[in-house]
Write a protein that holds these residues in place. Sequence first.
Motif, mmCIF file in Angstrom:
data_model
loop_
_atom_site.group_PDB
_atom_site.id
_atom_site.type_symbol
_atom_site.label_atom_id
_atom_site.label_comp_id
_atom_site.label_asym_id
_atom_site.label_seq_id
_atom_site.Cartn_x
_atom_site.Cartn_y
_atom_site.Cartn_z
ATOM 1 N N VAL A 169 -31.553 56.022 23.796
ATOM 2 C CA VAL A 169 -32.470 55.191 22.848
ATOM 3 C C VAL A 169 -31.754 53.909 22.493
ATOM 4 C CG1 VAL A 169 -33.597 55.448 20.728
ATOM 5 C CG2 VAL A 169 -33.132 57.537 21.858
ATOM 6 N N ILE A 173 -28.078 59.299 24.293
ATOM 7 C CA ILE A 173 -28.132 60.374 23.449
ATOM 8 C C ILE A 173 -28.191 61.898 24.129
ATOM 9 C CG2 ILE A 173 -29.703 61.502 21.650
ATOM 10 C CD1 ILE A 173 -28.837 58.822 20.721
ATOM 11 N N ASN A 210 -27.562 68.489 13.004
ATOM 12 C CA ASN A 210 -28.398 67.311 13.016
ATOM 13 C C ASN A 210 -27.717 66.304 13.790
ATOM 14 O OD1 ASN A 210 -30.615 68.284 11.154
ATOM 15 N ND2 ASN A 210 -29.254 67.970 9.564
ATOM 16 N N GLY A 211 -28.670 65.443 14.429
ATOM 17 C CA GLY A 211 -28.068 64.547 15.050
ATOM 18 C C GLY A 211 -27.752 64.533 16.571
ATOM 19 N N THR A 212 -28.049 65.771 17.112
ATOM 20 C CA THR A 212 -27.295 66.061 18.393
ATOM 21 C C THR A 212 -28.196 66.097 19.499
ATOM 22 O OG1 THR A 212 -25.929 68.120 18.209
ATOM 23 C CG2 THR A 212 -28.039 68.655 18.843
ATOM 24 N N GLY A 213 -29.631 65.724 19.143
ATOM 25 C CA GLY A 213 -30.350 65.233 20.269
ATOM 26 C C GLY A 213 -31.776 66.162 20.339
ATOM 27 N N LYS A 214 -31.781 67.041 19.385
ATOM 28 C CA LYS A 214 -32.943 68.200 19.788
ATOM 29 C C LYS A 214 -34.205 67.632 19.601
ATOM 30 C CE LYS A 214 -31.729 70.642 16.167
ATOM 31 N NZ LYS A 214 -30.794 69.634 15.803
ATOM 32 N N SER A 215 -34.540 66.667 18.618
ATOM 33 C CA SER A 215 -35.902 65.863 18.493
ATOM 34 C C SER A 215 -35.856 64.914 19.757
ATOM 35 C CB SER A 215 -36.033 65.070 17.198
ATOM 36 O OG SER A 215 -36.042 65.983 16.082
ATOM 37 N N THR A 216 -34.760 64.179 20.251
ATOM 38 C CA THR A 216 -34.967 63.419 21.420
ATOM 39 C C THR A 216 -35.454 64.101 22.722
ATOM 40 O OG1 THR A 216 -33.090 62.103 20.498
ATOM 41 C CG2 THR A 216 -33.728 61.752 22.960
ATOM 42 N N ARG A 237 -40.282 55.497 23.525
ATOM 43 C CA ARG A 237 -39.061 54.873 22.957
ATOM 44 C C ARG A 237 -37.938 55.452 23.730
ATOM 45 N NH1 ARG A 237 -39.194 54.470 16.479
ATOM 46 N NH2 ARG A 237 -37.298 53.568 16.925
ATOM 47 N N TYR A 238 -37.850 56.574 24.369
ATOM 48 C CA TYR A 238 -36.851 57.146 24.869
ATOM 49 C C TYR A 238 -36.810 56.675 26.481
ATOM 50 C CZ TYR A 238 -36.988 59.452 20.482
ATOM 51 O OH TYR A 238 -36.773 59.878 19.201
HETATM 52 N N1 LIG Z 1 -36.019 56.406 17.770
HETATM 53 C C1 LIG Z 1 -34.722 56.510 17.667
HETATM 54 N N2 LIG Z 1 -34.271 55.180 17.496
HETATM 55 C C2 LIG Z 1 -33.014 55.197 17.111
HETATM 56 N N3 LIG Z 1 -32.285 56.275 17.263
HETATM 57 C C3 LIG Z 1 -32.646 57.232 17.501
HETATM 58 C C4 LIG Z 1 -33.753 57.546 17.729
HETATM 59 N N4 LIG Z 1 -34.204 58.919 17.613
HETATM 60 C C5 LIG Z 1 -32.946 59.468 17.821
HETATM 61 N N5 LIG Z 1 -31.942 58.725 17.573
HETATM 62 C C6 LIG Z 1 -30.550 58.901 17.384
HETATM 63 O O1 LIG Z 1 -30.316 59.959 18.521
HETATM 64 C C7 LIG Z 1 -29.372 60.968 17.967
HETATM 65 C C8 LIG Z 1 -29.746 62.352 18.087
HETATM 66 O O2 LIG Z 1 -31.207 62.163 17.214
HETATM 67 P P1 LIG Z 1 -32.266 63.417 17.135
HETATM 68 O O3 LIG Z 1 -32.726 63.793 18.421
HETATM 69 O O4 LIG Z 1 -33.441 63.142 16.268
HETATM 70 O O5 LIG Z 1 -31.321 64.782 16.910
HETATM 71 P P2 LIG Z 1 -31.631 66.036 15.909
HETATM 72 O O6 LIG Z 1 -33.121 66.216 16.344
HETATM 73 O O7 LIG Z 1 -30.870 67.021 16.699
HETATM 74 O O8 LIG Z 1 -31.216 66.053 14.612
HETATM 75 C C9 LIG Z 1 -29.059 60.407 16.523
HETATM 76 O O9 LIG Z 1 -27.791 59.775 16.402
HETATM 77 C C10 LIG Z 1 -30.305 59.385 16.198
HETATM 78 O O10 LIG Z 1 -29.824 58.510 15.198
#
Ligand SMILES: Nc1ncnc2c1ncn2[C@@H]1O[C@H](COP(=O)(O)OP(=O)(O)O)[C@@H](O)[C@H]1O
Length: 250
Positions: free
Chosen positions: A13, A18, A38-44, A54-55
């Motif tokens: 991203v 990520i 949190n912040g590990t990439g699960k939502s990514t 975006r990804y």
């Molecule tokens: N759309 C985005 N723009 C910028 N950074 C992003 C975006 N989505 C995720 N990130 C970054 O990617 C990392 C993983 O985020 P995310 O996938 O949301 O983790 P989780 O769901 O495990 O909490 C984080 O450091 C976050 O800041």
Amino acid sequence: MASLQIQNLQVAVNDTLILKGVNLEIKAGEIHALMGPNGTGKSTLSEVIMGNPRYQIIGGNILFNGQDLTQMTVDERARSGLFLAMQYPPEVPGISNADFIHSALNARAQEKAVAVLPFLQDLQQQMQFLSIPEAYAERGLNADFSGGEKKRNEILQMLMLQPQLAILDEIDSGLDIDALQVVAKGINAMRSCQFSCLMVTHYQRLLNYVVPDVVHIMIDGKIVKTGGFQLAQELEQTGYEHLLKESNHE
Ligand SMILES: Nc1ncnc2c1ncn2[C@@H]1O[C@H](COP(=O)(O)OP(=O)(O)O)[C@@H](O)[C@H]1O
Ligand SMILES: [Mg+2]
């Protein structure tokens, strides 16, 4: 038969890597849990499976029923039976809940329109099943819904759309115990040999109600451990701390 295969997936991203080589396979009929801090990439991972532009995919493959997902539009993915419940479902005040679900069904059916009356009956039945008040059908999509109502509404959409593969991103977050049980009831109602599910969650709590077949732990963009339900139970005792330390020592 639905199956998802993710092979050595690397995703960035804004030019920051990520996901650093994710491997994951979900077979038809299986419910998997993806856990991690949190912040590990699960939502990514969830967003990239659904095709959020975006990804950027840097490397690796995502196959759904043997087909390369990365070449498909978001629409094509939805039509092929993929469903994503987003961590933060958007509010769309101009479109009613019922209309939104009806359009989604119509989009999938393509030329053959989904008849309104059976649709409304089915909707009403599923809303009752999830203890959602009838008036919510005509309210704007997620408009002024509480966090818990949005999550319940995502489950309603899933029950109506009957996807082959559902990715439920933090479907348990912000739920009180009653709402959690309703959400779990909805997921359990989907269980069949034709349905696969990836439940993304930070906490073990939901897994007491929807017992997963497989549990994965993601740390810093990689799946570091895969196991059965007992892995989630262990995590409840130990937390993520020691896994974070282990991954830093690599
Ligand atoms: N759309 C985005 N723009 C910028 N950074 C992003 C975006 N989505 C995720 N990130 C970054 O990617 C990392 C993983 O985020 P995310 O996938 O949301 O983790 P989780 O769901 O495990 O909490 C984080 O450091 C976050 O800041
Ligand atoms: Mg997330």
